[in-house]
Design an enzyme around this catalytic site. Sequence first.
Site, short mmCIF file in Angstrom:
data_model
loop_
_atom_site.label_atom_id
_atom_site.label_comp_id
_atom_site.label_asym_id
_atom_site.label_seq_id
_atom_site.Cartn_x
_atom_site.Cartn_y
_atom_site.Cartn_z
N LYS A 54 5.20 -19.98 25.31
CA LYS A 54 5.98 -18.74 25.27
C LYS A 54 6.55 -18.47 26.65
O LYS A 54 6.07 -18.99 27.64
CB LYS A 54 5.08 -17.59 24.85
CG LYS A 54 4.57 -17.76 23.43
CD LYS A 54 3.96 -16.50 22.90
CE LYS A 54 3.61 -16.63 21.44
NZ LYS A 54 4.78 -16.73 20.56
N LYS A 83 0.66 -18.29 7.06
CA LYS A 83 -0.25 -18.59 8.17
C LYS A 83 -0.73 -17.27 8.77
O LYS A 83 -0.08 -16.26 8.56
CB LYS A 83 0.45 -19.45 9.21
CG LYS A 83 1.35 -18.68 10.20
CD LYS A 83 1.76 -19.57 11.35
CE LYS A 83 2.09 -18.75 12.57
NZ LYS A 83 2.55 -19.48 13.71
N GLU A 113 9.49 -21.22 23.27
CA GLU A 113 10.02 -19.90 22.92
C GLU A 113 10.30 -19.14 24.21
O GLU A 113 9.64 -19.39 25.22
CB GLU A 113 8.98 -19.10 22.12
CG GLU A 113 8.56 -19.77 20.83
CD GLU A 113 7.46 -18.99 20.12
OE1 GLU A 113 7.75 -18.39 19.09
OE2 GLU A 113 6.33 -18.95 20.64
N ARG A 135 0.79 -1.23 0.00
CA ARG A 135 0.00 0.00 0.00
C ARG A 135 0.83 1.28 0.00
O ARG A 135 0.38 2.31 -0.48
CB ARG A 135 -0.93 -0.01 1.20
CG ARG A 135 -2.36 -0.12 0.75
CD ARG A 135 -3.34 0.06 1.82
NE ARG A 135 -2.88 -0.28 3.14
CZ ARG A 135 -3.69 -0.49 4.16
NH1 ARG A 135 -4.98 -0.40 3.98
NH2 ARG A 135 -3.23 -0.77 5.34
N ASP A 189 -2.21 -21.21 17.15
CA ASP A 189 -1.04 -20.55 16.59
C ASP A 189 0.12 -21.53 16.33
O ASP A 189 0.89 -21.33 15.40
CB ASP A 189 -0.56 -19.46 17.56
CG ASP A 189 0.50 -18.56 16.94
OD1 ASP A 189 0.25 -18.05 15.83
OD2 ASP A 189 1.57 -18.38 17.56
N HIS A 211 2.26 -26.16 13.10
CA HIS A 211 3.65 -26.63 13.21
C HIS A 211 3.79 -27.98 13.92
O HIS A 211 4.42 -28.90 13.40
CB HIS A 211 4.51 -25.61 13.95
CG HIS A 211 4.41 -24.22 13.39
ND1 HIS A 211 4.48 -23.97 12.04
CD2 HIS A 211 4.25 -23.03 13.99
CE1 HIS A 211 4.37 -22.66 11.85
NE2 HIS A 211 4.22 -22.07 13.01
N LYS A 222 12.79 -26.50 7.34
CA LYS A 222 14.06 -26.70 8.07
C LYS A 222 14.82 -27.89 7.50
O LYS A 222 14.24 -28.92 7.19
CB LYS A 222 13.77 -26.97 9.55
CG LYS A 222 12.99 -25.86 10.22
CD LYS A 222 13.89 -25.09 11.12
CE LYS A 222 13.09 -24.05 11.87
NZ LYS A 222 13.93 -22.98 12.36
N ASP A 224 4.40 -23.51 5.78
CA ASP A 224 4.64 -23.76 7.20
C ASP A 224 6.16 -23.83 7.31
O ASP A 224 6.78 -24.80 6.89
CB ASP A 224 4.02 -25.09 7.65
CG ASP A 224 4.20 -25.31 9.14
OD1 ASP A 224 5.24 -24.87 9.68
OD2 ASP A 224 3.32 -25.90 9.77
N HIS A 225 6.76 -22.75 7.84
CA HIS A 225 8.22 -22.68 7.71
C HIS A 225 8.95 -23.76 8.49
O HIS A 225 10.10 -24.04 8.23
CB HIS A 225 8.75 -21.28 8.03
CG HIS A 225 8.61 -20.89 9.45
ND1 HIS A 225 7.47 -20.30 9.93
CD2 HIS A 225 9.44 -21.01 10.49
CE1 HIS A 225 7.62 -20.08 11.22
NE2 HIS A 225 8.82 -20.50 11.59
P1 NAD Z 1 2.62 -6.21 8.24
O1 NAD Z 1 1.42 -5.59 8.88
O2 NAD Z 1 3.97 -5.84 8.72
O3 NAD Z 1 2.58 -5.90 6.68
C1 NAD Z 1 1.38 -5.93 5.95
C2 NAD Z 1 1.67 -5.61 4.50
O4 NAD Z 1 0.44 -5.70 3.78
C3 NAD Z 1 2.23 -4.21 4.24
O5 NAD Z 1 3.20 -4.31 3.23
C4 NAD Z 1 1.01 -3.46 3.74
O6 NAD Z 1 1.34 -2.38 2.86
C5 NAD Z 1 0.27 -4.52 3.00
N1 NAD Z 1 -1.16 -4.23 2.88
C6 NAD Z 1 -2.05 -4.05 3.87
N2 NAD Z 1 -3.27 -3.77 3.37
C7 NAD Z 1 -3.14 -3.79 2.02
C8 NAD Z 1 -4.04 -3.57 0.94
N3 NAD Z 1 -5.34 -3.28 1.12
N4 NAD Z 1 -3.55 -3.68 -0.32
C9 NAD Z 1 -2.26 -3.97 -0.53
N5 NAD Z 1 -1.37 -4.19 0.44
C10 NAD Z 1 -1.80 -4.09 1.72
O7 NAD Z 1 2.37 -7.80 8.31
P2 NAD Z 1 3.47 -8.97 8.34
O8 NAD Z 1 3.91 -9.14 9.75
O9 NAD Z 1 4.49 -8.74 7.30
O10 NAD Z 1 2.59 -10.25 8.00
C11 NAD Z 1 2.09 -10.52 6.71
C12 NAD Z 1 1.35 -11.86 6.73
O11 NAD Z 1 2.25 -12.88 7.12
C13 NAD Z 1 0.21 -11.90 7.75
O12 NAD Z 1 -0.81 -12.72 7.24
C14 NAD Z 1 0.83 -12.58 8.96
O13 NAD Z 1 -0.12 -13.27 9.73
C15 NAD Z 1 1.76 -13.54 8.28
N6 NAD Z 1 2.91 -13.94 9.09
C16 NAD Z 1 3.80 -13.02 9.57
C17 NAD Z 1 4.89 -13.42 10.31
C18 NAD Z 1 5.89 -12.42 10.82
O14 NAD Z 1 6.88 -12.86 11.41
N7 NAD Z 1 5.72 -11.14 10.62
C19 NAD Z 1 5.07 -14.77 10.59
C20 NAD Z 1 4.16 -15.70 10.08
C21 NAD Z 1 3.09 -15.27 9.33
#
Ligand code: NAD
Length: 482
Positions: free
Chosen positions: A330, A147, A215, A50, A234, A239, A181, A176-177
Site C-alpha cells: 500500500k 473474502k 496500491e 439489517r 489480505d 490474489h 479480470k 476472488d475478483h
Molecule cells: P458493510 O459493513 O458496508 O456492510 C455490511 C452489510 O451487512 C450491511 O448491509 C448490513 O446491513 C449487513 N449486516 C450486518 N449484520 C447483519 C445481520 N446480523 N443480519 C443481516 N445483515 C447484516 O460491509 P462491506 O464493506 O459491504 O463488506 C461485506 C463483505 O464483503 C465483508 O465480508 C467484507 O470483508 C467483504 N469485502 C468487502 C470489500 C469492499 O470493498 N467493501 C471488498 C472485498 C471483500
Amino acid sequence: VSRVIPVETFDLVIFGGTGDLARRKILPGLFRRFLAGQMPESSRIIGAARSELDADGYRKMIADAVAEFGGEESSNTKALQTFLERLDYVAIDAKGDGGWADLAKLVRPDVIQAFYFSVAPSLFGDLAERLHTNGIATEHSRIVVEKPFGRDLASAHALNATLAEHFDEKQIYRIDHYLGKETVQNLMAIRFGNVLFEPLWNNHYVDHIQITVSETVGVTGRGAYYDRSGAMRDMVQNHLMQLLCLIAMEPPGEFEADAVRDEKLKVIRALQPIDNHHIVRGQYDAGPDSQSYREDVENPRSFTESFIAMRCHIANWRWAGVPFYLRTGKKMKARSSEIAVVFKDLGHTIFEGDEARHRNILSIRLQPNEGIDLQVTIKEPGPGGMRLIDVPLDMTFADALGDDAEEVPDAYERLIMDVIRGNQTLFMRGDEVEAAWRWTDPLIEGWEARNDVPKLYEPGSAGPEDAMMLLHRDGRKWRDIK
Ligand code: NAD
C-alpha cells in the site's frame, strides 16, 4: 451480432445488500449487465440487510449508488428505472428470525437462485443454516462468499466445514475478483490457445517471473481489520497466489472448473517453504503530508506489514530453479498489477558491439490498461547499421477491440454472471483455499513469534530498500511500477 451470452431467469439475493461492497460494486455491475441484455425480464434482485427499508427505499438507495459509482451508464435514466423495478428488499437478521418468512415468499423455487453473502464471514454459518431451516435454499441454489475466507488454515477449515453442512461444494462460489479480470482469462487463452508460448513456458527458457500488485491508497477506513491481517493475509494468500497458480499450472485436460482447479491446487502444494532471508516485510512511514501506517491504524506498536516481497520456488520439473518474485504493498508509487514472465538471455549474440541485454518479456497487466504485451528485439529503423532496440508487441484489448472494448464486463459483473450460469472455473475451491493457508501459516507464525519488525518505507516509493536487494542479490531487478 451481440456477443453477450444469455442467462436464464434468476433470483439473486444479496445479503448485506445495503453495504459498501453492494453499493459500490455489485449493484452498479448488475446494472451494466442489465444494459447489456443479460438480465432476463422476470429476474429479480433482492437486497437483504439489517436496515429497516421498504422496496422503494432500497430502490432509492441503489439509484443513488449507481449514480455515484456506476460511471457513464448511470445517465441512462429510463433504463435505470426499469432496472430498479426488478429490485426488492427484505429487512432481515442473519442471527435471528426476523425477515426470513418474507424472504421465503419472495424467492421462487423454480428459477435459478443465487445467494450472495456480502456480509462479515462470522455470519456465513447463520445465513447458510437459516436458508435451509426456512425452506428457501434448494439443492440447486448457489451461494457466493466474499473474502476474507478465514485468517489461517484452522479458521478457513472451520468455515468450509460450516458451509459444507448446508451446501455441496458445487454450490459454493468463493470470489476472488482478480480471477474475474479479462486479462486473467486472456492469460489462459495466450498460453493454451497459441503454439508459440507453451513450449517456452518452463525452466529452459524462463529466467524468472515477477508478480506485482501495488496500491497507492493506505489503510484508512478499514484500519482495524487490516491491522489484524496485513499484506500476506489480505493479498498474497488469495490474489497473488491465484495469479501465481494460473501462470505456473500445467495445462488442464479441458477448460472445465475442476480440471483447472486441480492443476492450480498442484501448484500450491508444490510451493516450497521460504526462509526468512527471502521475505521482506515493510510498513509505510509518514510522508510530508500523510500519516504513517501506525497512525492510520491507531496502533503505535503495530508490527503488521503493509508491504511484502518474497522469492518463491515451485518444486516440480517445469519450474525447478526458476524464482517467482511476488510483491504487494500500500502507499506505493503507482496503482498497478502486473505479471511479468522474463525469458532468459540469448545464449550467443551475432551482433557485434551490441552490449545491451535484450530480453523477451511477456507482461500481463491487470491494471491500469488491462492488456498483454511482449517485449521483442528488432533493428532500430533507419540507416544506423545493425543497432538493436526493444519494442513492445502490444496486445491491449482497447486497441484491438475498438468501441467494443466498452462492453467488456468488469470483474464483479463477469463473476456474478458465471454464478448464474453455474460456471465455477474462476472461483476458488475449498481445498485450494486451505492449501494456500497451509503454505502461508508457518511463514506468518514465524514472524509473529519473533516479533519481526517490518522495514519502514517512504509513501509513494517502491517499498523498502531491502526489497530491491532481494533481487539484486540474484543479479536481477524489479520492473518499474508505473
Ligand atoms: P458493510 O459493513 O458496508 O456492510 C455490511 C452489510 O451487512 C450491511 O448491509 C448490513 O446491513 C449487513 N449486516 C450486518 N449484520 C447483519 C445481520 N446480523 N443480519 C443481516 N445483515 C447484516 O460491509 P462491506 O464493506 O459491504 O463488506 C461485506 C463483505 O464483503 C465483508 O465480508 C467484507 O470483508 C467483504 N469485502 C468487502 C470489500 C469492499 O470493498 N467493501 C471488498 C472485498 C471483500
